[in-house]
Design an enzyme around this catalytic site. Structure first.
Site, PDB file in Angstrom:
ATOM      1  N   LYS A  75      35.423  27.895  46.528  1.00  0.00           N
ATOM      2  CA  LYS A  75      34.220  27.340  47.178  1.00  0.00           C
ATOM      3  C   LYS A  75      34.319  25.818  47.303  1.00  0.00           C
ATOM      4  O   LYS A  75      34.108  25.257  48.368  1.00  0.00           O
ATOM      5  CB  LYS A  75      32.950  27.709  46.383  1.00  0.00           C
ATOM      6  N   ARG A  79      22.422  30.865  42.822  1.00  0.00           N
ATOM      7  CA  ARG A  79      23.274  31.509  41.833  1.00  0.00           C
ATOM      8  C   ARG A  79      22.661  32.821  41.349  1.00  0.00           C
ATOM      9  O   ARG A  79      23.277  33.548  40.590  1.00  0.00           O
ATOM     10  CB  ARG A  79      23.366  30.545  40.664  1.00  0.00           C
ATOM     11  N   ARG A 115      43.762  24.962  37.254  1.00  0.00           N
ATOM     12  CA  ARG A 115      43.054  23.945  38.069  1.00  0.00           C
ATOM     13  C   ARG A 115      43.092  22.566  37.417  1.00  0.00           C
ATOM     14  O   ARG A 115      42.940  22.413  36.213  1.00  0.00           O
ATOM     15  CB  ARG A 115      41.594  24.358  38.263  1.00  0.00           C
ATOM     16  N   ARG A 118      38.995  21.057  33.554  1.00  0.00           N
ATOM     17  CA  ARG A 118      37.576  21.217  33.245  1.00  0.00           C
ATOM     18  C   ARG A 118      37.392  21.939  31.914  1.00  0.00           C
ATOM     19  O   ARG A 118      38.129  22.870  31.610  1.00  0.00           O
ATOM     20  CB  ARG A 118      36.888  22.015  34.366  1.00  0.00           C
ATOM     21  N   ARG A 158      32.055  33.220  32.360  1.00  0.00           N
ATOM     22  CA  ARG A 158      31.555  32.846  33.688  1.00  0.00           C
ATOM     23  C   ARG A 158      31.655  34.026  34.660  1.00  0.00           C
ATOM     24  O   ARG A 158      30.777  34.233  35.488  1.00  0.00           O
ATOM     25  CB  ARG A 158      32.329  31.635  34.230  1.00  0.00           C
TER      26      ARG A 158
HETATM   27  P1  AP5 Z   1      37.904  25.853  43.437  1.00  0.00           P
HETATM   28  O1  AP5 Z   1      37.782  25.478  44.872  1.00  0.00           O
HETATM   29  O2  AP5 Z   1      37.626  24.801  42.422  1.00  0.00           O
HETATM   30  O3  AP5 Z   1      37.014  27.157  43.153  1.00  0.00           O
HETATM   31  P2  AP5 Z   1      35.432  27.312  43.047  1.00  0.00           P
HETATM   32  O4  AP5 Z   1      35.069  28.585  43.734  1.00  0.00           O
HETATM   33  O5  AP5 Z   1      34.741  26.063  43.499  1.00  0.00           O
HETATM   34  O6  AP5 Z   1      35.332  27.523  41.488  1.00  0.00           O
HETATM   35  P3  AP5 Z   1      34.370  26.875  40.398  1.00  0.00           P
HETATM   36  O7  AP5 Z   1      34.987  27.225  39.092  1.00  0.00           O
HETATM   37  O8  AP5 Z   1      34.094  25.434  40.660  1.00  0.00           O
HETATM   38  O9  AP5 Z   1      33.086  27.707  40.647  1.00  0.00           O
HETATM   39  P4  AP5 Z   1      31.953  27.930  39.675  1.00  0.00           P
HETATM   40  O10 AP5 Z   1      30.961  28.515  40.580  1.00  0.00           O
HETATM   41  O11 AP5 Z   1      32.267  28.691  38.456  1.00  0.00           O
HETATM   42  O12 AP5 Z   1      31.675  26.446  39.110  1.00  0.00           O
HETATM   43  P5  AP5 Z   1      30.577  25.375  39.424  1.00  0.00           P
HETATM   44  O13 AP5 Z   1      31.224  24.056  39.329  1.00  0.00           O
HETATM   45  O14 AP5 Z   1      29.792  25.719  40.643  1.00  0.00           O
HETATM   46  O15 AP5 Z   1      39.361  26.460  43.220  1.00  0.00           O
HETATM   47  C1  AP5 Z   1      39.825  26.815  41.942  1.00  0.00           C
HETATM   48  C2  AP5 Z   1      41.333  26.490  41.824  1.00  0.00           C
HETATM   49  O16 AP5 Z   1      42.058  27.317  42.720  1.00  0.00           O
HETATM   50  C3  AP5 Z   1      41.700  25.039  42.192  1.00  0.00           C
HETATM   51  O17 AP5 Z   1      42.725  24.618  41.329  1.00  0.00           O
HETATM   52  C4  AP5 Z   1      42.218  25.123  43.631  1.00  0.00           C
HETATM   53  O18 AP5 Z   1      43.197  24.145  43.857  1.00  0.00           O
HETATM   54  C5  AP5 Z   1      42.807  26.537  43.659  1.00  0.00           C
HETATM   55  N1  AP5 Z   1      42.613  27.208  44.947  1.00  0.00           N
HETATM   56  C6  AP5 Z   1      41.474  27.249  45.676  1.00  0.00           C
HETATM   57  N2  AP5 Z   1      41.641  27.985  46.780  1.00  0.00           N
HETATM   58  C7  AP5 Z   1      42.935  28.443  46.750  1.00  0.00           C
HETATM   59  C8  AP5 Z   1      43.716  29.273  47.608  1.00  0.00           C
HETATM   60  N3  AP5 Z   1      43.203  29.825  48.735  1.00  0.00           N
HETATM   61  N4  AP5 Z   1      44.990  29.522  47.264  1.00  0.00           N
HETATM   62  C9  AP5 Z   1      45.527  29.017  46.131  1.00  0.00           C
HETATM   63  N5  AP5 Z   1      44.847  28.223  45.262  1.00  0.00           N
HETATM   64  C10 AP5 Z   1      43.547  27.941  45.566  1.00  0.00           C
HETATM   65  O19 AP5 Z   1      29.591  25.579  38.185  1.00  0.00           O
HETATM   66  C11 AP5 Z   1      29.976  25.245  36.870  1.00  0.00           C
HETATM   67  C12 AP5 Z   1      28.806  25.524  35.928  1.00  0.00           C
HETATM   68  O20 AP5 Z   1      27.651  24.735  36.327  1.00  0.00           O
HETATM   69  C13 AP5 Z   1      28.285  26.953  35.899  1.00  0.00           C
HETATM   70  O21 AP5 Z   1      29.024  27.766  35.022  1.00  0.00           O
HETATM   71  C14 AP5 Z   1      26.841  26.735  35.428  1.00  0.00           C
HETATM   72  O22 AP5 Z   1      26.783  26.490  34.039  1.00  0.00           O
HETATM   73  C15 AP5 Z   1      26.440  25.455  36.132  1.00  0.00           C
HETATM   74  N6  AP5 Z   1      25.814  25.673  37.459  1.00  0.00           N
HETATM   75  C16 AP5 Z   1      26.297  25.286  38.681  1.00  0.00           C
HETATM   76  N7  AP5 Z   1      25.446  25.636  39.656  1.00  0.00           N
HETATM   77  C17 AP5 Z   1      24.406  26.261  39.054  1.00  0.00           C
HETATM   78  C18 AP5 Z   1      23.207  26.874  39.533  1.00  0.00           C
HETATM   79  N8  AP5 Z   1      22.921  26.916  40.836  1.00  0.00           N
HETATM   80  N9  AP5 Z   1      22.374  27.425  38.630  1.00  0.00           N
HETATM   81  C19 AP5 Z   1      22.630  27.383  37.304  1.00  0.00           C
HETATM   82  N10 AP5 Z   1      23.753  26.835  36.779  1.00  0.00           N
HETATM   83  C20 AP5 Z   1      24.620  26.281  37.646  1.00  0.00           C
END
Ligand code: AP5
Length: 213
Positions: A13, A88, A127, A160, A171
């Site tokens: 994402k 979420r 990552r 991270r 997660r």
């Molecule tokens: P990446 O693009 O970073 O993946 P992502 O889907 O963004 O994964 P996240 O781990 O950031 O999502 P998340 O939803 O768990 O975390 P968030 O920060 O929102 O890609 C991952 C890796 O793969 C990278 O190394 C990239 O280079 C590689 N990659 C990507 N695409 C690829 C491809 N096609 N091929 C090969 N490699 C690839 O949330 C973190 C925390 O914040 C949550 O756990 C929660 O505690 C809190 N939080 C955030 N939003 C909310 C909300 N709305 N409500 C409540 N809590 C929240």
């Protein structure tokens, strides 16, 4: 255009939203990124936020909804935005609908990045993130040109704290329970488009761009 990128942790994402935001000249709104910044503040709220994130659970809806509501009221969202990490759960989706209704606007497109579990684990465990500009890299899939340094800005790369094996599992569990019902929610509203996101990043990006045309 107002786009939501939906999908499990590691679906890509953040990676896709960053590039798409540049291409469409829209702001990339990542609630995870906003919360990571909050968690660095030396306040009780910062400590609480860090605690939730390190456990791999969601922060309370009221907190993040307030943050999101303020963000989508900024002038730079006038022509649209790309949401990454919000909503979420169903409660947040309904809150978002309410916010947008008040502004007399609506979501145009919800793109679900469908990713398999082995791919998710491989991506998250390798990552690397830039401490200055937030760019994403991966030890194997998208290695930086120079060891632990960001190609874009020269910032130091870090892993991270929620990308540890045990927290990744948590997660995923939280995603399945809380977030996966959103697929049906947006499908029923005829907003949902599915993309197989196990493929290379450029292939996934092209599919998203086709949908956003
Ligand atoms: P990446 O693009 O970073 O993946 P992502 O889907 O963004 O994964 P996240 O781990 O950031 O999502 P998340 O939803 O768990 O975390 P968030 O920060 O929102 O890609 C991952 C890796 O793969 C990278 O190394 C990239 O280079 C590689 N990659 C990507 N695409 C690829 C491809 N096609 N091929 C090969 N490699 C690839 O949330 C973190 C925390 O914040 C949550 O756990 C929660 O505690 C809190 N939080 C955030 N939003 C909310 C909300 N709305 N409500 C409540 N809590 C929240």
């Amino acid at each position: 255009m107002r786009i939501i990128l939906l999908g499990p942790p590691g679906a890509g994402k953040g990676t896709q939203a960053k590039t798409l935001a540049e291409k469409l000249n829209l702001p990339h709104i990542s609630t995870g990124e906003m919360l990571r910044q909050m968690s660095q503040e030396d306040t009780q709220l910062g400590e609480h936020t860090k605690d939730f994130m390190n456990k791999g659970v969601l922060v309370p809806d009221e907190l993040i909804t307030q943050v999101l509501s303020r963000r989508i009221s900024q002038p730079d969202t006038k022509n649209g935005f790309i949401l990454d990490g919000y909503p979420r759960n169903l409660n947040q989706a309904q809150a978002l609908d309410g916010m947008l209704k008040e502004k007399k606007i609506a979501i145009d497109l919800v793109i679900y990045l469908d990713t398999s579990e082995p791919v998710i684990i491989q991506r998250l465990s390798g990552r690397l993130v830039c401490s200055l500009c937030g760019a994403n890299f991966h030890i194997k899939n998208m290695p930086p040109k120079s060891n632990m340094t960001c190609d874009n800005c020269g910032g130091k790369l870090y892993q991270r704290s929620d990308d540890k094996d045990e927290t990744i599992r948590k997660r995923l569990e939280v995603y399945l329970r809380e977030s996966s019902p959103l697929i049906q929610y947006y499908d029923e509203r005829q907003k949902l488009y599915r993309i197989k996101a196990d493929e290379a990043s450029a292939i996934v990006l092209n599919k998203i761009i086709e949908l956003a045309k």
